[in-house]
Design an enzyme around this catalytic site. Structure first.
Site, PDB file in Angstrom:
ATOM      1  N   LYS A  16      -0.564  -9.307   8.357  1.00  0.00           N
ATOM      2  CA  LYS A  16       0.019  -8.108   8.953  1.00  0.00           C
ATOM      3  C   LYS A  16      -1.065  -7.212   9.539  1.00  0.00           C
ATOM      4  CE  LYS A  16       2.950  -6.505   5.818  1.00  0.00           C
ATOM      5  NZ  LYS A  16       4.155  -5.967   5.177  1.00  0.00           N
ATOM      6  N   ASP A  73       7.288  -2.095   5.900  1.00  0.00           N
ATOM      7  CA  ASP A  73       7.998  -3.039   5.055  1.00  0.00           C
ATOM      8  C   ASP A  73       8.874  -3.851   5.994  1.00  0.00           C
ATOM      9  OD1 ASP A  73       8.391  -3.875   2.250  1.00  0.00           O
ATOM     10  OD2 ASP A  73      10.490  -3.509   2.745  1.00  0.00           O
ATOM     11  N   SER A  74       8.801  -5.162   5.848  1.00  0.00           N
ATOM     12  CA  SER A  74       9.479  -5.995   6.821  1.00  0.00           C
ATOM     13  C   SER A  74      10.086  -7.203   6.150  1.00  0.00           C
ATOM     14  CB  SER A  74       8.485  -6.435   7.897  1.00  0.00           C
ATOM     15  OG  SER A  74       7.350  -7.037   7.303  1.00  0.00           O
ATOM     16  N   ARG A 185       7.654  -5.679  14.433  1.00  0.00           N
ATOM     17  CA  ARG A 185       6.475  -4.887  14.072  1.00  0.00           C
ATOM     18  C   ARG A 185       5.901  -4.195  15.313  1.00  0.00           C
ATOM     19  NH1 ARG A 185       4.601  -8.546  11.561  1.00  0.00           N
ATOM     20  NH2 ARG A 185       5.582  -7.979   9.605  1.00  0.00           N
TER      21      ARG A 185
HETATM   22  P1  IMP Z   1       6.356  -7.032   2.942  1.00  0.00           P
HETATM   23  O1  IMP Z   1       4.870  -7.282   2.829  1.00  0.00           O
HETATM   24  O2  IMP Z   1       6.990  -6.597   1.683  1.00  0.00           O
HETATM   25  O3  IMP Z   1       6.679  -6.138   4.104  1.00  0.00           O
HETATM   26  O4  IMP Z   1       7.002  -8.456   3.219  1.00  0.00           O
HETATM   27  C1  IMP Z   1       7.129  -8.950   4.482  1.00  0.00           C
HETATM   28  C2  IMP Z   1       7.516 -10.420   4.411  1.00  0.00           C
HETATM   29  O5  IMP Z   1       8.525 -10.667   5.380  1.00  0.00           O
HETATM   30  C3  IMP Z   1       6.358 -11.317   4.794  1.00  0.00           C
HETATM   31  O6  IMP Z   1       5.596 -11.699   3.690  1.00  0.00           O
HETATM   32  C4  IMP Z   1       7.093 -12.484   5.450  1.00  0.00           C
HETATM   33  O7  IMP Z   1       7.624 -13.302   4.457  1.00  0.00           O
HETATM   34  C5  IMP Z   1       8.251 -11.813   6.143  1.00  0.00           C
HETATM   35  N1  IMP Z   1       7.863 -11.404   7.509  1.00  0.00           N
HETATM   36  C6  IMP Z   1       7.743 -10.129   7.960  1.00  0.00           C
HETATM   37  N2  IMP Z   1       7.362 -10.099   9.242  1.00  0.00           N
HETATM   38  C7  IMP Z   1       7.209 -11.387   9.603  1.00  0.00           C
HETATM   39  C8  IMP Z   1       6.808 -11.986  10.829  1.00  0.00           C
HETATM   40  O8  IMP Z   1       6.459 -11.351  11.828  1.00  0.00           O
HETATM   41  N3  IMP Z   1       6.788 -13.342  10.816  1.00  0.00           N
HETATM   42  C9  IMP Z   1       7.128 -14.091   9.742  1.00  0.00           C
HETATM   43  N4  IMP Z   1       7.488 -13.578   8.581  1.00  0.00           N
HETATM   44  C10 IMP Z   1       7.535 -12.218   8.502  1.00  0.00           C
END
Ligand code: IMP
Length: 205
Positions: A16, A73-74, A185
């Site tokens: 990220k 958060d994604s 993002r």
């Molecule tokens: P966070 O770190 O709690 O925001 O979790 C985000 C999770 O969502 C990541 O670890 C991936 O599993 C998934 N994710 C979010 N953005 C992407 C992307 O751009 N490509 C692929 N997976 C994503």
């Protein structure tokens, strides 16, 4: 005019961080990771939405660092799976399970589901806590559908199974610049960039 000298980004995820740096390239304010800023706090992600989780991360770091803190958060929402894995995207099947296994599991669970019902989206909430303690959360979304096999080498996580209809390719098959242009993002960070510029341009009391 309130000049912001630096941004601390509340994430430890290096994939990220790479994308964030690519997307914010050319922005006049340097972005530091928590590690680079010397902030070491435990962040508990127990919110019920992307927005709640991003705000919680940003607030936790801001308590220690002050200044301008951003957090995201994604995750991936698959409609035929009732929105799973959603806010649990990184924890889906366990944090240490490889994405090859997670991706295969999602494809297996969609067995017999036709193209038109394989709709999915990546969602990203970006939260900011500003130097004066004020807060802002924005959201970016990228709509697509789940493929039938992993394809492509770029990106990370669920990218190899996420097809962007406009290109007929997974986000793993697209060059980084194209993904960043279209991505959840990219959209959220560009919206947040505008909010930061707005904050800088408001008169200080
Ligand atoms: P966070 O770190 O709690 O925001 O979790 C985000 C999770 O969502 C990541 O670890 C991936 O599993 C998934 N994710 C979010 N953005 C992407 C992307 O751009 N490509 C692929 N997976 C994503």
């Amino acid at each position: 005019m309130k000049k912001i000298e630096k941004i601390v980004f509340a994430t430890g995820n290096k994939d990220k961080v790479r994308e964030i740096n690519e997307i914010l390239e050319g922005f006049s304010i340097p972005v530091y990771t928590m590690k680079e800023a010397g902030v070491n706090v435990e962040i508990i992600e127990d919110g019920k939405s992307f927005e709640e989780n991003s705000l919680k991360k940003a607030r936790t770091v801001w308590e220690v660092s002050g200044g301008l803190v951003l957090a995201d958060d994604s995750g991936l929402e698959v409609d035929a799976l009732g929105g799973e894995p959603g806010i649990y995207s990184s924890r889906y099947m366990g944090e240490d399970t490889s994405y090859h296994v997670k991706n295969k599991n999602i494809i297996d669970r969609l067995e017999g589901v036709g193209d038109e019902k394989r709709t999915a989206r990546f969602v990203c909430a970006v939260a900011a806590v500003f130097p004066d303690g004020s807060e802002k959360v924005v959201r970016g979304v990228m709509e697509g559908r789940i493929g039938y096999a992993e394809q492509g080498e770029n990106g990370f996580g669920y990218d190899p199974i996420f097809i962007l209809p406009k290109y007929g390719k997974t986000t793993s098959e697209l060059p980084a610049e194209v993904k960043n242009e279209e991505s959840h993002r990219g959209k959220a960070l560009r919206a947040m960039r505008k909010e930061i510029e707005k904050y800088e341009n408001t008169d200080s009391q």
